[in-house]
Design a protein around this motif. Structure first.
Motif, PDB file in Angstrom:
ATOM      1  N   SER A 188       2.607 -13.193  -4.242  1.00 40.27           N
ATOM      2  CA  SER A 188       3.226 -11.888  -2.886  1.00 40.27           C
ATOM      3  C   SER A 188       1.665 -10.992  -2.665  1.00 40.27           C
ATOM      4  O   SER A 188       1.990 -10.346  -1.597  1.00 40.27           O
ATOM      5  CB  SER A 188       4.291 -11.280  -4.147  1.00 40.27           C
ATOM      6  N   ALA A 189       0.771 -11.290  -4.084  1.00 36.20           N
ATOM      7  CA  ALA A 189       0.151 -10.171  -3.391  1.00 36.20           C
ATOM      8  C   ALA A 189      -0.980 -10.418  -2.088  1.00 36.20           C
ATOM      9  O   ALA A 189      -1.739 -10.378  -1.379  1.00 36.20           O
ATOM     10  CB  ALA A 189      -0.991 -10.100  -4.737  1.00 36.20           C
ATOM     11  N   GLU A 190      -0.346 -11.988  -2.050  1.00 31.50           N
ATOM     12  CA  GLU A 190      -1.523 -12.950  -0.778  1.00 31.50           C
ATOM     13  C   GLU A 190      -1.194 -12.564  -0.044  1.00 31.50           C
ATOM     14  O   GLU A 190      -1.674 -12.677   1.268  1.00 31.50           O
ATOM     15  CB  GLU A 190      -1.718 -14.747  -1.532  1.00 31.50           C
ATOM     16  N   ILE A 191       0.468 -12.316   0.641  1.00 28.75           N
ATOM     17  CA  ILE A 191       0.610 -12.624   1.634  1.00 28.75           C
ATOM     18  C   ILE A 191       1.725 -11.317   2.374  1.00 28.75           C
ATOM     19  O   ILE A 191       1.758 -10.659   3.066  1.00 28.75           O
ATOM     20  CB  ILE A 191       2.566 -14.074   1.631  1.00 28.75           C
ATOM     21  N   LEU A 192       1.442  -9.950   1.279  1.00 31.09           N
ATOM     22  CA  LEU A 192       2.336  -8.699   1.465  1.00 31.09           C
ATOM     23  C   LEU A 192       1.659  -8.214   2.214  1.00 31.09           C
ATOM     24  O   LEU A 192       1.862  -7.238   3.298  1.00 31.09           O
ATOM     25  CB  LEU A 192       2.763  -7.716   0.319  1.00 31.09           C
ATOM     26  N   PRO A 193       0.149  -8.071   2.223  1.00 29.96           N
ATOM     27  CA  PRO A 193      -1.061  -7.420   2.883  1.00 29.96           C
ATOM     28  C   PRO A 193      -0.619  -8.065   4.455  1.00 29.96           C
ATOM     29  O   PRO A 193      -0.925  -6.699   5.325  1.00 29.96           O
ATOM     30  CB  PRO A 193      -2.590  -7.363   2.654  1.00 29.96           C
ATOM     31  N   GLU A 194      -0.381  -8.970   5.027  1.00 27.57           N
ATOM     32  CA  GLU A 194      -0.149  -9.353   5.985  1.00 27.57           C
ATOM     33  C   GLU A 194       1.206  -8.933   6.632  1.00 27.57           C
ATOM     34  O   GLU A 194       1.445  -8.804   8.188  1.00 27.57           O
ATOM     35  CB  GLU A 194      -0.089 -10.588   6.342  1.00 27.57           C
ATOM     36  N   ILE A 195       1.977  -7.830   5.718  1.00 30.66           N
ATOM     37  CA  ILE A 195       3.390  -8.033   6.189  1.00 30.66           C
ATOM     38  C   ILE A 195       3.115  -6.085   6.646  1.00 30.66           C
ATOM     39  O   ILE A 195       4.310  -5.364   7.413  1.00 30.66           O
ATOM     40  CB  ILE A 195       4.350  -8.379   5.389  1.00 30.66           C
ATOM     41  N   THR A 196       2.603  -5.460   5.595  1.00 30.12           N
ATOM     42  CA  THR A 196       3.165  -4.219   5.197  1.00 30.12           C
ATOM     43  C   THR A 196       1.452  -3.678   4.962  1.00 30.12           C
ATOM     44  O   THR A 196       0.891  -3.431   3.980  1.00 30.12           O
ATOM     45  CB  THR A 196       3.897  -3.983   4.219  1.00 30.12           C
TER      46      THR A 196
END
Length: 380
Positions: A188-196
């Motif tokens: 999640s730490a890899e993909i969340l910054p791309e979402i919010t």
């Protein structure tokens, strides 16, 4: 006779240096809660049994007469009841902010419901395993369901307990399931910054299997309703067979829709024998560690909730029990397991004149096991 249970989450506290060694409740102007104390009888209640973490799940179940030693399986499964979600294992899944390995914000910047739903949708779209699924809740409070059997017991930590601390020492532990949770957190730490930009990691905790609670109506012979700002209490209510009354515009913070909460509570008392009103804002301020803001939060609760309700209910035909579920001291920014002050209106009086942690210790009820509170409220 009608019965009203008021639970201002986390209101009890410790003495605060900057408040001249008084608690926020002692500093706050609370003429309406003081009225209940003066005209009622007081005591302190042990709402967290020995050996249990001082969570709102454990404390509120105890207040409602549920023995957690027999029925508690975890926080996540209770919140799943509120959402109509089922699974083999359910965890609360916070959206959090971690910077340089430190838990900065357990609430993901108080992410909005709408933005959180979008995050959950993206997590489900990209999830690495079919047996894993995320469910949106309210704001940062979401769910992780794992439909796979694991035999090991995992140890997790509530993120609000480790604000400002390094997360490495508080990651899940205890076997294969813990390794899966850590893998999902790293993913999640890899993909969340791309979402919010509000949250950058998921934080699963409080997991377990679906619970079975005693039915409220069958046990007490009363028709009960719950009004709350959080899924946790909604899940408790549904698990106990109580109705849940929805209120528009609630936030779970001190900017909530007070008028709506009061209106729906008063209406519920017309249609039900027993009504619970649980509010979250004071607890959230306690987690922030702001003593002055907690004083303000308590004053808002007293004037906008308790005061308005006292003007709307028939005090001759209503018993009122008021108590927080647990203390949330601003000094430690988390829950503690100490007894909480309570006042019971409609079952006689004692010598207590104001509602505070110290004064309630002098009440006629003394120290009470939290499992006895329902009997004190409704017994003839």
């Amino acid at each position: 006779m009608k019965y009203l249970l008021l639970i201002p989450d986390g209101m009890a506290d410790w003495e605060v240096e900057e408040l001249d060694r008084r608690t926020p409740l002692e500093v706050a102007e609370t003429e309406n809660m003081d009225f209940l104390a003066k005209e009622g009888a007081c005591g302190i209640a042990k709402t967290v049994p020995d050996g249990f973490e001082p969570g709102s799940d454990v404390a509120n179940l105890t207040i409602l007469g549920v023995d957690v030693r027999k029925h508690y399986t975890g926080r996540g499964p209770i919140e799943a009841l509120a959402r109509g979600v089922k699974g083999k294992l359910v965890f609360r899944c916070n959206l959090v902010k971690v910077e340089d390995g430190v838990m900065v914000d357990y609430s993901g910047g108080r992410i909005s419901d709408e933005e959180a739903r979008k995050v959950i949708e993206e997590l489900n779209r990209a999830k690495p395993y079919d047996f894993v699924k995320f469910y949106a809740g309210k704001s940062y409070r979401n769910l992780l369901v794992i439909n796979k059997d694991f035999r090991d017991d995992v140890k997790t930590f509530p993120p609000h307990d480790i604000t400002g601390k390094e997360i490495d020492k508080h990651l899940p532990s205890g076997g294969e399931l813990a390794e899966l949770l850590k893998e999902l957190m790293g993913w999640s730490a890899e993909i969340l910054p791309e979402i919010t930009d509000k949250a950058n990691m998921i934080w699963p905790w409080g997991g377990g299997r679906m619970p079975s609670f005693p039915n409220f109506g069958q046990r007490y012979g009363l028709r009960g309703a719950m009004i709350t700002e959080v899924d946790l209490l909604e899940g408790i209510a549904k698990g106990m067979g109580m109705d849940v009354v929805q209120v528009e515009g609630i936030t779970g913070y001190i900017d909530t829709n007070y008028r709506g909460l009061v209106r729906e509570t008063a209406r519920a008392l017309e249609n039900y024998d027993f009504v619970v009103l649980h509010t979250e804002g004071i607890d959230e301020v306690g987690h922030e560690g702001d003593a002055e803001l907690k004083v303000r939060a308590i004053e808002l609760y007293d004037s906008k909730i308790v005061g308005k309700l006292l003007n709307k209910v028939d005090l001759d035909e209503t018993r009122i029990l008021l108590l927080p579920d647990h203390p949330t001291p601003v000094k430690v920014k988390t829950h503690v397991a100490e007894p909480v002050p309570f006042t019971l209106y409609g079952r006689g009086r004692d010598e207590v004149k104001v509602y505070t942690e110290k004064s309630c210790r002098r009440g006629k009820f003394g120290l009470v096991d939290g499992l006895r509170l329902m009997d004190l409220l409704i017994k003839k």
